[in-house]
Design a protein around this motif. Structure first.
Motif, short mmCIF file in Angstrom:
data_model
loop_
_atom_site.label_atom_id
_atom_site.label_comp_id
_atom_site.label_asym_id
_atom_site.label_seq_id
_atom_site.Cartn_x
_atom_site.Cartn_y
_atom_site.Cartn_z
N GLY A 75 0.81 -1.21 0.00
CA GLY A 75 0.00 0.00 0.00
C GLY A 75 0.85 1.26 0.00
N ILE A 76 1.91 1.27 0.79
CA ILE A 76 2.79 2.44 0.82
C ILE A 76 3.55 2.58 -0.50
CG2 ILE A 76 4.86 3.40 1.91
CD1 ILE A 76 2.23 3.85 3.43
N LEU A 77 3.93 1.46 -1.09
CA LEU A 77 4.59 1.51 -2.40
C LEU A 77 3.68 2.17 -3.43
CD1 LEU A 77 7.04 0.65 -4.13
CD2 LEU A 77 5.89 -1.54 -4.51
N LEU A 78 2.39 1.84 -3.38
CA LEU A 78 1.43 2.43 -4.31
C LEU A 78 1.18 3.90 -3.96
CD1 LEU A 78 -0.59 2.39 -6.60
CD2 LEU A 78 -2.17 1.10 -5.13
N ALA A 79 1.07 4.20 -2.66
CA ALA A 79 0.88 5.60 -2.26
C ALA A 79 2.04 6.47 -2.73
CB ALA A 79 0.74 5.68 -0.74
N GLN A 80 3.25 5.94 -2.65
CA GLN A 80 4.42 6.69 -3.09
C GLN A 80 4.42 6.88 -4.60
OE1 GLN A 80 6.53 8.03 -0.72
NE2 GLN A 80 7.17 9.26 -2.48
N ALA A 81 3.97 5.85 -5.33
CA ALA A 81 3.87 5.98 -6.79
C ALA A 81 2.87 7.06 -7.16
CB ALA A 81 3.48 4.63 -7.40
N LEU A 82 1.75 7.10 -6.44
CA LEU A 82 0.77 8.15 -6.69
C LEU A 82 1.35 9.51 -6.35
CD1 LEU A 82 -2.37 6.34 -5.23
CD2 LEU A 82 -2.14 7.11 -7.60
N LEU A 83 2.03 9.61 -5.22
CA LEU A 83 2.58 10.89 -4.79
C LEU A 83 3.67 11.38 -5.75
CD1 LEU A 83 2.26 12.94 -2.51
CD2 LEU A 83 4.10 11.76 -1.29
N ASP A 84 4.48 10.45 -6.24
CA ASP A 84 5.56 10.83 -7.16
C ASP A 84 5.05 11.33 -8.49
OD1 ASP A 84 7.41 10.14 -5.26
OD2 ASP A 84 7.95 8.21 -6.15
N THR A 85 3.82 11.00 -8.84
CA THR A 85 3.26 11.43 -10.13
C THR A 85 2.16 12.47 -9.93
OG1 THR A 85 1.77 9.50 -10.05
CG2 THR A 85 3.79 9.28 -11.32
N GLN A 86 2.05 13.00 -8.72
CA GLN A 86 1.07 14.02 -8.39
C GLN A 86 1.63 15.40 -8.74
OE1 GLN A 86 -1.75 12.82 -7.11
NE2 GLN A 86 -2.77 14.36 -5.87
#
Length: 616
Positions: free
Chosen positions: A355-366
């Motif tokens: 979940g954190i890996l996905l949250a970071q992917a979202l944040l990195d592309t925000q």
């Protein structure tokens, strides 16, 4: 009245004529028709093997009608002159399957007003009528309930002609030959049509029992038990224990299982089964929740390659390539939201890590303003790089933006890292500041319903009062569109001309009385509950109670396990039956989504029973 029904095979359809004799097609040549007051010819549903009439049979039927007999015929091949002259209708092209056409009442037919629109499923024949009166036509009608104008390409669907002292009725579509009478919608309009047909022609055909009924006054506990059975008996779960995932839906048009397996649907269903297991005390449901998510992990849905542009993101479905291709914001954000909620609720480290890996992917592309596009394409990410992705145009659609902000809240609750809370606050404030620029897909009602989810939690971290004001403003708008039944009526269609494409609304204009359980009332259960828990505003609790009662009242009761215990997308609030505009070719009015509709609705009911917030 003595009636005989001829069909290619022993007829077991929904032509409801008490005491009618049923005979096979081949017996047409030998049966003495004059022994009966009415003769019904039910044609073939097979496009490759149409039924036709010989010259001898045409002559026999002609003589029978001239003497005062009543002939009803349906889906008979009529390219030849003898058959077409008998029926008062000549065929132009081979039969085809109906796609988006609708039937239109050509005049006032008893209680059915001129222009009323009806739907069916199955076959149709294009031709022209002569020496007969057209009762129904079919054509490309985009309206929902009624069309003032006859379509230029309209073709006759039911016509009636006098022949001597008798009457011949012809239907150029599968009315009684349809294997799926539930696809004849709206049920109430078909009841009026058959009543008028009986009055006009004398055909003693009564309306069939509805295959889809409403549960009525189920409490939340009973509604949940029924929905659990729907998941287990509809075929939605390839394995009952969840180890092979969950299918997407019962398709709106085909009424068959759509066997795509999507991570968002898995996340929704995993959330629901987890909550149900906790509430019921039956650990098997919590195990099913785990197995659904484990299926995604085992099958490689999440990109776990650190060198990949799409590292951390999930595939949209069982994509045949090794990496994600279309990376939809809402689908990935839902997977993130549920993974991190379940990590907090269960303590499973794998949920936390992924979940954190996905949250970071979202944040990195925000984007730096906290917004993002509705979809990323992996090849585009490779070209632009993640820095370049930050410059892409934002969706400005709460359908995509707000669930991402809610996912960041879950990431903050798991890690206590302020960067996630800051991202949720920044994105929400930016979105609220651009209210006049919002973009909606289906309706303003559905879009603003989706806006609600993170707002209640964020109020406590917002010193400006802007978020609380937006929450109150949004809830006021939604409550303005609350129907007397408790559900929210769809309003403010952003693109009525989108009819005939994917991702359209199930209504055209305000006032049509259509409720959407794929994008509005289902999510409003969860989101109004969260607003109530965050604010204590009794009006929000009242809205939750109203929507809950509405959803429970329209849960399907059926002898067909595909439908029993579930919810479809579109409900006609005034007719009190499942019906809506068929303009969405992807997720139409009668689709039954495993995750987006059924699991989300049940999760909303469970939050009330557990008296819990997903952000607690």
């Amino acid at each position: 009245m003595k009636v005989v029904i001829f069909s290619e095979k022993p007829f077991s359809g929904h032509m409801n004529i008490e005491g009618a004799s049923r005979k096979e097609w081949a017996e047409l040549e030998s049966v003495v028709l004059e022994d009966y007051d009415a003769v019904c010819l039910i044609g073939s549903q097979s496009l490759d093997h149409p039924l036709s009439l010989s010259m001898e049979v045409c002559s026999k039927l002609w003589a029978y009608a001239e003497k005062g007999g009543l002939v009803y015929a349906e889906m008979i091949e009529a390219f030849d002159f003898p058959t077409s002259r008998l029926l008062g209708w000549k065929q132009d092209f081979p039969a085809t399957r109906r796609t988006m056409e609708k039937l239109r009442a050509a005049g006032n037919l008893g209680r059915l007003e001129e222009g009323a629109l009806l739907e069916w499923g199955g076959a149709m024949q294009q031709g022209f009528s002569f020496e007969s009166e057209e009762l129904l036509t079919f054509g490309p009608y985009g309206d929902t309930h009624r069309s003032e104008q006859v379509a230029e390409t309209a073709r006759p669907a039911i016509n009636v002609r006098k022949l001597g002292q008798g009457t011949v009725v012809y239907a150029a579509f599968s009315l009684f030959s349809s294997p799926s009478p539930e696809q004849l919608r709206p049920y109430s309009s078909w009841a009026m049509l058959l009543e008028a047909l009986a009055e006009r022609t004398g055909l003693p055909c009564a309306m069939w029992e509805p295959a889809i009924k409403l549960a009525g006054d189920n409490g939340s506990e009973q509604a949940l038990a029924c929905n659990m059975r729907w998941f287990e008996q509809s075929g939605m779960l390839p394995n009952h224990d969840g180890s092979e995932g969950v299918y997407e839906n019962i398709h709106s048009v085909t009424a068959q299982l759509s066997k795509d397996r999507r991570p968002d649907c898995h996340a929704h269903a995993a959330l629901m089964f987890h909550l149900y297991g906790r509430w019921s005390g039956d650990a098997s449901y919590e195990e099913r929740s785990y197995r659904l998510m484990d299926y995604l992990f085992r099958e490689g849905y999440q990109d776990m390659d650190p060198d990949s542009e799409s590292y951390g993101f999930f595939k949209w479905y069982q994509f045949p390539g090794a990496y994600p291709h279309q990376i939809f914001t809402d689908d990935n954000a839902w997977a993130c939201f549920v993974l991190l909620y379940l990590a907090r609720s269960t303590g499973r480290e794998e949920y936390r890590r992924r979940g954190i890996l996905l949250a970071q992917a979202l944040l990195d592309t925000q984007r730096r303003d906290g917004l993002r596009p509705n979809v990323l394409i992996r090849s585009e990410m490779k070209t632009l790089g993640r820095e370049g992705v930050l410059e892409l145009e934002p969706s400005l659609n709460p359908h995509f933006e707000s669930i991402t902000h809610a996912a960041y809240i879950q990431a903050y609750l798991v890690t206590k890292d302020e960067m996630y809370l800051d991202a949720a606050l920044t994105g929400t404030r930016t979105l609220l500041a651009k209210e006049a620029e919002y973009k909606f897909m289906y309706s303003r009602t559905s879009g603003l319903t989706r806006l609600l989810l993170p707002l209640g939690y964020l109020i406590q971290h917002d010193g400006t009062g802007e978020i609380e004001a937006a929450l109150n403003r949004t809830m006021a708008y939604l409550m303005k569109h609350r129907h007397a039944s408790g559900g929210i009526e769809e309003a403010d269609n952003p693109d009525p001309q989108r009819f005939g494409k994917e991702d359209a609304g199930v209504y055209i204009a305000n006032g049509e009385g259509i409720a959407d359980q794929l994008y509005t009332n289902n999510f409003l259960l969860m989101n109004s509950w969260e607003a109530w828990k965050a604010t204590g505003n009794p009006a929000y609790k009242e809205l939750y109670d109203d929507v809950s009662a509405f959803m429970r009242s329209i849960q399907i009761s059926s002898e067909d396990c595909r439908y029993n215990g579930g919810w479809m997308r579109a409900f006609d609030l005034n007719k009190r039956e499942y019906f809506g505009n068929n303009g969405d070719t992807g997720w139409g009015p009668y689709c039954m989504e495993s995750g987006w509709t059924n699991a989300i609705a049940s999760a909303g009911l469970l939050m009330g029973l557990l008296d819990e917030s997903l952000f607690a």
